[in-house]
Design a protein around this motif. Structure first.
Motif, PDB file in Angstrom:
ATOM      1  N   LEU A  85       0.820  -1.210   0.000  1.00  0.00           N
ATOM      2  CA  LEU A  85       0.000   0.000   0.000  1.00  0.00           C
ATOM      3  C   LEU A  85       0.857   1.264   0.000  1.00  0.00           C
ATOM      4  O   LEU A  85       0.523   2.247  -0.668  1.00  0.00           O
ATOM      5  CB  LEU A  85      -0.925   0.004   1.217  1.00  0.00           C
ATOM      6  CG  LEU A  85      -2.110  -0.943   1.139  1.00  0.00           C
ATOM      7  CD1 LEU A  85      -2.752  -1.102   2.508  1.00  0.00           C
ATOM      8  CD2 LEU A  85      -3.139  -0.424   0.136  1.00  0.00           C
ATOM      9  N   ALA A  86       1.948   1.232   0.739  1.00  0.00           N
ATOM     10  CA  ALA A  86       2.803   2.423   0.816  1.00  0.00           C
ATOM     11  C   ALA A  86       3.316   2.813  -0.567  1.00  0.00           C
ATOM     12  O   ALA A  86       3.426   3.994  -0.892  1.00  0.00           O
ATOM     13  CB  ALA A  86       3.964   2.179   1.783  1.00  0.00           C
ATOM     14  N   LYS A  87       3.598   1.805  -1.391  1.00  0.00           N
ATOM     15  CA  LYS A  87       4.068   2.091  -2.754  1.00  0.00           C
ATOM     16  C   LYS A  87       3.017   2.854  -3.554  1.00  0.00           C
ATOM     17  O   LYS A  87       3.335   3.753  -4.336  1.00  0.00           O
ATOM     18  CB  LYS A  87       4.370   0.779  -3.498  1.00  0.00           C
ATOM     19  CG  LYS A  87       5.685   0.153  -3.135  1.00  0.00           C
ATOM     20  CD  LYS A  87       5.907  -1.086  -4.012  1.00  0.00           C
ATOM     21  CE  LYS A  87       6.890  -2.031  -3.357  1.00  0.00           C
ATOM     22  NZ  LYS A  87       6.888  -3.361  -3.987  1.00  0.00           N
ATOM     23  N   ILE A  88       1.766   2.447  -3.376  1.00  0.00           N
ATOM     24  CA  ILE A  88       0.690   3.105  -4.135  1.00  0.00           C
ATOM     25  C   ILE A  88       0.453   4.512  -3.583  1.00  0.00           C
ATOM     26  O   ILE A  88       0.275   5.466  -4.336  1.00  0.00           O
ATOM     27  CB  ILE A  88      -0.600   2.265  -4.116  1.00  0.00           C
ATOM     28  CG1 ILE A  88      -0.295   0.821  -4.526  1.00  0.00           C
ATOM     29  CG2 ILE A  88      -1.635   2.864  -5.072  1.00  0.00           C
ATOM     30  CD1 ILE A  88      -1.499  -0.109  -4.460  1.00  0.00           C
ATOM     31  N   PHE A  89       0.461   4.644  -2.250  1.00  0.00           N
ATOM     32  CA  PHE A  89       0.288   5.981  -1.677  1.00  0.00           C
ATOM     33  C   PHE A  89       1.456   6.889  -2.068  1.00  0.00           C
ATOM     34  O   PHE A  89       1.279   8.092  -2.255  1.00  0.00           O
ATOM     35  CB  PHE A  89       0.132   5.911  -0.154  1.00  0.00           C
ATOM     36  CG  PHE A  89      -1.221   5.406   0.280  1.00  0.00           C
ATOM     37  CD1 PHE A  89      -2.378   6.009  -0.169  1.00  0.00           C
ATOM     38  CD2 PHE A  89      -1.333   4.320   1.131  1.00  0.00           C
ATOM     39  CE1 PHE A  89      -3.643   5.548   0.215  1.00  0.00           C
ATOM     40  CE2 PHE A  89      -2.589   3.838   1.522  1.00  0.00           C
ATOM     41  CZ  PHE A  89      -3.738   4.460   1.066  1.00  0.00           C
ATOM     42  N   LYS A  90       2.640   6.311  -2.204  1.00  0.00           N
ATOM     43  CA  LYS A  90       3.788   7.121  -2.627  1.00  0.00           C
ATOM     44  C   LYS A  90       3.546   7.700  -4.026  1.00  0.00           C
ATOM     45  O   LYS A  90       3.924   8.830  -4.323  1.00  0.00           O
ATOM     46  CB  LYS A  90       5.066   6.283  -2.617  1.00  0.00           C
ATOM     47  CG  LYS A  90       6.339   7.113  -2.757  1.00  0.00           C
ATOM     48  CD  LYS A  90       7.562   6.236  -2.531  1.00  0.00           C
ATOM     49  CE  LYS A  90       8.848   7.046  -2.604  1.00  0.00           C
ATOM     50  NZ  LYS A  90       8.986   8.019  -1.540  1.00  0.00           N
ATOM     51  N   ALA A  91       2.887   6.916  -4.861  1.00  0.00           N
ATOM     52  CA  ALA A  91       2.602   7.394  -6.221  1.00  0.00           C
ATOM     53  C   ALA A  91       1.695   8.625  -6.201  1.00  0.00           C
ATOM     54  O   ALA A  91       1.762   9.464  -7.099  1.00  0.00           O
ATOM     55  CB  ALA A  91       1.968   6.284  -7.055  1.00  0.00           C
ATOM     56  N   ILE A  92       0.834   8.738  -5.176  1.00  0.00           N
ATOM     57  CA  ILE A  92      -0.050   9.911  -5.125  1.00  0.00           C
ATOM     58  C   ILE A  92       0.385  10.898  -4.044  1.00  0.00           C
ATOM     59  O   ILE A  92      -0.399  11.725  -3.591  1.00  0.00           O
ATOM     60  CB  ILE A  92      -1.533   9.518  -4.943  1.00  0.00           C
ATOM     61  CG1 ILE A  92      -1.737   8.608  -3.724  1.00  0.00           C
ATOM     62  CG2 ILE A  92      -2.067   8.865  -6.203  1.00  0.00           C
ATOM     63  CD1 ILE A  92      -3.212   8.378  -3.398  1.00  0.00           C
ATOM     64  N   SER A  93       1.647  10.814  -3.641  1.00  0.00           N
ATOM     65  CA  SER A  93       2.163  11.751  -2.641  1.00  0.00           C
ATOM     66  C   SER A  93       2.828  12.956  -3.306  1.00  0.00           C
ATOM     67  O   SER A  93       3.497  13.734  -2.632  1.00  0.00           O
ATOM     68  CB  SER A  93       3.145  11.045  -1.716  1.00  0.00           C
ATOM     69  OG  SER A  93       4.326  10.707  -2.417  1.00  0.00           O
ATOM     70  N   ASP A  94       2.626  13.102  -4.587  1.00  0.00           N
ATOM     71  CA  ASP A  94       3.170  14.232  -5.338  1.00  0.00           C
ATOM     72  C   ASP A  94       2.007  15.018  -5.934  1.00  0.00           C
ATOM     73  O   ASP A  94       1.106  14.415  -6.531  1.00  0.00           O
ATOM     74  CB  ASP A  94       4.081  13.699  -6.455  1.00  0.00           C
ATOM     75  CG  ASP A  94       4.605  14.814  -7.336  1.00  0.00           C
ATOM     76  OD1 ASP A  94       5.705  15.302  -7.066  1.00  0.00           O
ATOM     77  OD2 ASP A  94       3.879  15.207  -8.283  1.00  0.00           O
ATOM     78  N   PRO A  95       2.006  16.341  -5.787  1.00  0.00           N
ATOM     79  CA  PRO A  95       0.855  17.130  -6.249  1.00  0.00           C
ATOM     80  C   PRO A  95       0.583  16.989  -7.747  1.00  0.00           C
ATOM     81  O   PRO A  95      -0.584  16.923  -8.160  1.00  0.00           O
ATOM     82  CB  PRO A  95       1.250  18.577  -5.909  1.00  0.00           C
ATOM     83  CG  PRO A  95       2.273  18.469  -4.844  1.00  0.00           C
ATOM     84  CD  PRO A  95       2.993  17.175  -5.095  1.00  0.00           C
ATOM     85  N   ILE A  96       1.621  16.924  -8.552  1.00  0.00           N
ATOM     86  CA  ILE A  96       1.383  16.805  -9.997  1.00  0.00           C
ATOM     87  C   ILE A  96       0.775  15.446 -10.330  1.00  0.00           C
ATOM     88  O   ILE A  96      -0.170  15.340 -11.115  1.00  0.00           O
ATOM     89  CB  ILE A  96       2.695  17.047 -10.787  1.00  0.00           C
ATOM     90  CG1 ILE A  96       3.103  18.522 -10.661  1.00  0.00           C
ATOM     91  CG2 ILE A  96       2.522  16.667 -12.262  1.00  0.00           C
ATOM     92  CD1 ILE A  96       4.385  18.878 -11.386  1.00  0.00           C
TER      93      ILE A  96
END
Lengths: 121, 121
Positions: A30-41
Protein backbone atom coordinates in the motif's frame (compact mmCIF):
# COMPACT_ATOMS: atom_id res chain seq x y z
CA UNK A 1 -7.06 -3.84 -24.31
CA UNK A 2 -5.73 -2.72 -20.95
CA UNK A 3 -3.34 -4.60 -18.75
CA UNK A 4 -4.43 -6.58 -15.75
CA UNK A 5 -4.48 -4.95 -12.34
CA UNK A 6 -1.62 -5.63 -9.97
CA UNK A 7 -3.82 -8.09 -8.14
CA UNK A 8 -1.02 -9.44 -6.02
CA UNK A 9 -0.67 -5.97 -4.56
CA UNK A 10 -4.37 -5.41 -4.08
CA UNK A 11 -5.56 -8.77 -2.77
CA UNK A 12 -4.28 -8.15 0.70
CA UNK A 13 -5.27 -4.55 1.12
CA UNK A 14 -9.05 -4.34 1.20
CA UNK A 15 -9.83 -4.56 4.86
CA UNK A 16 -9.92 -1.09 6.41
CA UNK A 17 -6.68 -0.30 8.24
CA UNK A 18 -8.85 0.84 11.13
CA UNK A 19 -10.44 -2.62 11.44
CA UNK A 20 -7.28 -4.61 12.07
CA UNK A 21 -3.56 -3.82 11.96
CA UNK A 22 -2.00 -4.06 8.51
CA UNK A 23 0.66 -6.71 8.12
CA UNK A 24 4.16 -5.65 7.12
CA UNK A 25 3.62 -6.94 3.58
CA UNK A 26 0.23 -5.26 3.19
CA UNK A 27 1.73 -1.99 4.41
CA UNK A 28 4.66 -2.30 2.02
CA UNK A 29 2.36 -2.80 -0.97
CA UNK A 30 0.00 0.00 0.00
CA UNK A 31 2.80 2.42 0.82
CA UNK A 32 4.07 2.09 -2.75
CA UNK A 33 0.69 3.10 -4.14
CA UNK A 34 0.29 5.98 -1.68
CA UNK A 35 3.79 7.12 -2.63
CA UNK A 36 2.60 7.39 -6.22
CA UNK A 37 -0.05 9.91 -5.12
CA UNK A 38 2.16 11.75 -2.64
CA UNK A 39 3.17 14.23 -5.34
CA UNK A 40 0.85 17.13 -6.25
CA UNK A 41 1.38 16.80 -10.00
CA UNK A 42 0.71 13.07 -9.95
CA UNK A 43 -2.39 13.61 -7.86
CA UNK A 44 -3.68 16.18 -10.36
CA UNK A 45 -2.84 13.92 -13.29
CA UNK A 46 -4.72 11.06 -11.63
CA UNK A 47 -7.68 13.35 -11.00
CA UNK A 48 -7.68 14.66 -14.58
CA UNK A 49 -7.66 11.10 -15.92
CA UNK A 50 -10.20 9.73 -13.43
CA UNK A 51 -12.65 12.61 -13.86
CA UNK A 52 -12.55 12.67 -17.64
CA UNK A 53 -15.97 11.99 -19.04
CA UNK A 54 -14.84 9.80 -21.88
CA UNK A 55 -13.02 7.38 -19.62
CA UNK A 56 -9.66 7.95 -21.21
CA UNK A 57 -7.45 10.94 -21.83
CA UNK A 58 -4.87 11.60 -24.51
CA UNK A 59 -1.49 12.57 -23.09
CA UNK A 60 -1.70 15.49 -25.52
CA UNK A 61 -4.57 16.88 -23.38
CA UNK A 62 -2.72 16.46 -20.08
CA UNK A 63 0.47 18.41 -20.60
CA UNK A 64 -1.22 21.78 -21.18
CA UNK A 65 -2.61 21.81 -17.62
CA UNK A 66 0.88 22.01 -16.09
CA UNK A 67 3.83 24.37 -16.06
CA UNK A 68 6.30 21.54 -16.44
CA UNK A 69 7.90 19.92 -19.46
CA UNK A 70 6.47 17.02 -21.41
CA UNK A 71 9.21 14.65 -20.21
CA UNK A 72 8.36 15.55 -16.60
CA UNK A 73 4.71 14.73 -17.21
CA UNK A 74 5.76 11.48 -18.87
CA UNK A 75 7.84 10.58 -15.83
CA UNK A 76 4.93 11.19 -13.47
CA UNK A 77 2.56 9.19 -15.69
CA UNK A 78 5.06 6.32 -15.64
CA UNK A 79 5.09 6.34 -11.82
CA UNK A 80 1.29 6.30 -11.74
CA UNK A 81 1.23 3.49 -14.27
CA UNK A 82 3.77 1.42 -12.33
CA UNK A 83 1.64 1.81 -9.20
CA UNK A 84 -1.30 0.20 -10.98
CA UNK A 85 -3.53 3.27 -10.63
CA UNK A 86 -3.66 4.01 -14.34
CA UNK A 87 -2.99 2.27 -17.59
CA UNK A 88 -1.87 3.65 -20.90
CA UNK A 89 -2.27 2.49 -24.46
CA UNK A 90 -0.43 3.84 -27.46
CA UNK A 91 -2.60 4.45 -30.51
CA UNK A 92 -0.80 6.15 -33.37
CA UNK A 93 1.10 9.20 -32.21
CA UNK A 94 -0.34 9.45 -28.72
CA UNK A 95 -0.72 7.46 -25.54
CA UNK A 96 -4.22 7.32 -24.01
CA UNK A 97 -4.59 6.92 -20.25
CA UNK A 98 -7.42 5.55 -18.17
CA UNK A 99 -7.80 4.94 -14.46
CA UNK A 100 -8.25 1.56 -12.80
CA UNK A 101 -11.33 2.32 -10.68
CA UNK A 102 -10.87 -0.94 -8.78
CA UNK A 103 -7.54 0.24 -7.41
CA UNK A 104 -8.97 3.62 -6.39
CA UNK A 105 -11.91 1.84 -4.75
CA UNK A 106 -9.61 -0.41 -2.77
CA UNK A 107 -7.43 2.45 -1.56
CA UNK A 108 -10.60 4.24 -0.54
CA UNK A 109 -11.82 1.16 1.33
CA UNK A 110 -8.54 0.80 3.20
CA UNK A 111 -8.88 4.33 4.58
CA UNK A 112 -12.46 4.05 5.80
CA UNK A 113 -12.39 4.83 9.53
CA UNK A 114 -13.62 2.30 12.04
CA UNK A 115 -16.51 4.33 13.36
CA UNK A 116 -18.35 7.58 12.70
CA UNK A 117 -16.40 10.67 13.68
CA UNK A 118 -19.10 11.68 16.13
CA UNK A 119 -20.93 9.42 18.54
CA UNK A 120 -24.71 9.14 18.17
CA UNK A 121 -26.76 11.29 20.54
CA UNK B 1 -8.25 17.32 24.89
CA UNK B 2 -7.01 16.80 21.38
CA UNK B 3 -5.98 19.47 18.95
CA UNK B 4 -8.24 20.69 16.19
CA UNK B 5 -8.06 19.10 12.78
CA UNK B 6 -6.11 20.85 10.06
CA UNK B 7 -9.39 22.09 8.63
CA UNK B 8 -7.77 24.47 6.20
CA UNK B 9 -6.18 21.46 4.59
CA UNK B 10 -9.30 19.35 4.62
CA UNK B 11 -11.99 21.82 3.60
CA UNK B 12 -11.06 21.68 -0.04
CA UNK B 13 -10.48 17.99 -0.40
CA UNK B 14 -13.76 16.19 0.05
CA UNK B 15 -15.05 15.94 -3.47
CA UNK B 16 -13.84 12.71 -5.09
CA UNK B 17 -10.88 13.32 -7.37
CA UNK B 18 -12.72 11.28 -9.98
CA UNK B 19 -15.65 13.72 -9.96
CA UNK B 20 -13.76 16.85 -10.96
CA UNK B 21 -10.07 17.71 -11.38
CA UNK B 22 -8.30 18.70 -8.18
CA UNK B 23 -6.98 22.25 -8.08
CA UNK B 24 -3.27 22.79 -7.59
CA UNK B 25 -3.81 23.86 -3.98
CA UNK B 26 -6.07 20.90 -3.18
CA UNK B 27 -3.52 18.54 -4.69
CA UNK B 28 -0.69 20.13 -2.72
CA UNK B 29 -2.54 19.72 0.58
CA UNK B 30 -3.62 16.15 -0.15
CA UNK B 31 -0.19 15.11 -1.42
CA UNK B 32 1.30 16.06 1.95
CA UNK B 33 -1.11 13.75 3.75
CA UNK B 34 -0.59 10.90 1.28
CA UNK B 35 3.15 11.39 1.71
CA UNK B 36 2.70 10.74 5.41
CA UNK B 37 1.24 7.31 4.62
CA UNK B 38 3.65 6.50 1.80
CA UNK B 39 5.98 4.78 4.26
CA UNK B 40 5.27 1.19 5.40
CA UNK B 41 6.14 1.83 9.04
CA UNK B 42 3.94 4.92 9.21
CA UNK B 43 1.09 3.05 7.55
CA UNK B 44 1.38 0.25 10.11
CA UNK B 45 1.58 2.76 12.97
CA UNK B 46 -1.54 4.49 11.67
CA UNK B 47 -3.32 1.14 11.39
CA UNK B 48 -2.25 0.07 14.89
CA UNK B 49 -3.57 3.34 16.32
CA UNK B 50 -6.77 3.42 14.25
CA UNK B 51 -7.67 -0.20 14.95
CA UNK B 52 -7.02 -0.10 18.67
CA UNK B 53 -10.17 -0.89 20.55
CA UNK B 54 -9.71 1.66 23.26
CA UNK B 55 -9.44 4.56 20.86
CA UNK B 56 -5.96 5.51 21.95
CA UNK B 57 -2.63 3.76 22.16
CA UNK B 58 0.33 4.34 24.42
CA UNK B 59 3.56 4.86 22.53
CA UNK B 60 4.96 2.20 24.86
CA UNK B 61 2.68 -0.33 23.11
CA UNK B 62 3.70 0.72 19.61
CA UNK B 63 7.46 0.31 19.60
CA UNK B 64 7.46 -3.42 20.31
CA UNK B 65 5.75 -4.15 16.97
CA UNK B 66 8.73 -2.92 14.97
CA UNK B 67 12.36 -3.80 14.46
CA UNK B 68 13.45 -0.17 14.59
CA UNK B 69 14.60 2.06 17.42
CA UNK B 70 12.36 4.15 19.63
CA UNK B 71 13.61 7.42 18.14
CA UNK B 72 12.76 6.15 14.65
CA UNK B 73 9.21 5.35 15.77
CA UNK B 74 9.00 8.80 17.36
CA UNK B 75 10.07 10.40 14.10
CA UNK B 76 7.40 8.53 12.15
CA UNK B 77 4.74 9.41 14.73
CA UNK B 78 5.75 13.07 14.42
CA UNK B 79 5.26 12.94 10.63
CA UNK B 80 1.82 11.37 11.09
CA UNK B 81 0.93 13.97 13.68
CA UNK B 82 2.05 16.84 11.48
CA UNK B 83 -0.11 15.50 8.66
CA UNK B 84 -3.19 15.75 10.89
CA UNK B 85 -3.93 12.03 10.76
CA UNK B 86 -3.21 11.42 14.42
CA UNK B 87 -2.89 13.39 17.59
CA UNK B 88 -0.84 12.72 20.68
CA UNK B 89 -1.21 13.70 24.29
CA UNK B 90 1.44 13.35 26.96
CA UNK B 91 0.16 11.98 30.25
CA UNK B 92 2.89 11.33 32.78
CA UNK B 93 5.73 9.32 31.29
CA UNK B 94 4.04 8.35 28.03
CA UNK B 95 2.42 9.89 24.99
CA UNK B 96 -0.97 8.47 23.97
CA UNK B 97 -1.98 8.57 20.33
CA UNK B 98 -5.39 8.55 18.69
CA UNK B 99 -6.50 8.81 15.07
CA UNK B 100 -8.57 11.63 13.61
CA UNK B 101 -11.29 9.57 11.90
CA UNK B 102 -12.53 12.66 10.06
CA UNK B 103 -9.23 12.96 8.21
CA UNK B 104 -9.22 9.27 7.31
CA UNK B 105 -12.84 9.57 6.15
CA UNK B 106 -12.03 12.50 3.93
CA UNK B 107 -9.02 10.81 2.35
CA UNK B 108 -11.23 7.81 1.73
CA UNK B 109 -13.90 10.03 0.13
CA UNK B 110 -11.37 11.69 -2.16
CA UNK B 111 -10.36 8.30 -3.58
CA UNK B 112 -13.86 7.00 -4.30
CA UNK B 113 -13.98 6.20 -8.01
CA UNK B 114 -16.51 7.91 -10.24
CA UNK B 115 -18.44 4.81 -11.20
CA UNK B 116 -18.62 1.11 -10.39
CA UNK B 117 -15.74 -0.91 -11.72
CA UNK B 118 -18.11 -3.08 -13.72
CA UNK B 119 -21.10 -1.91 -15.70
CA UNK B 120 -24.52 -3.23 -14.66
CA UNK B 121 -25.86 -6.13 -16.73
Amino acid sequence: MSKQLPLAAMDACCSPLAREPLSASQAAELAKIFKAISDPIRLRLLSLIASHGGGEVCVCDLTSAFDVTGPTISHHLKVLRESGLIDGERRGTWVYYRVHPEVLARLSAVLVPAAPATAPA
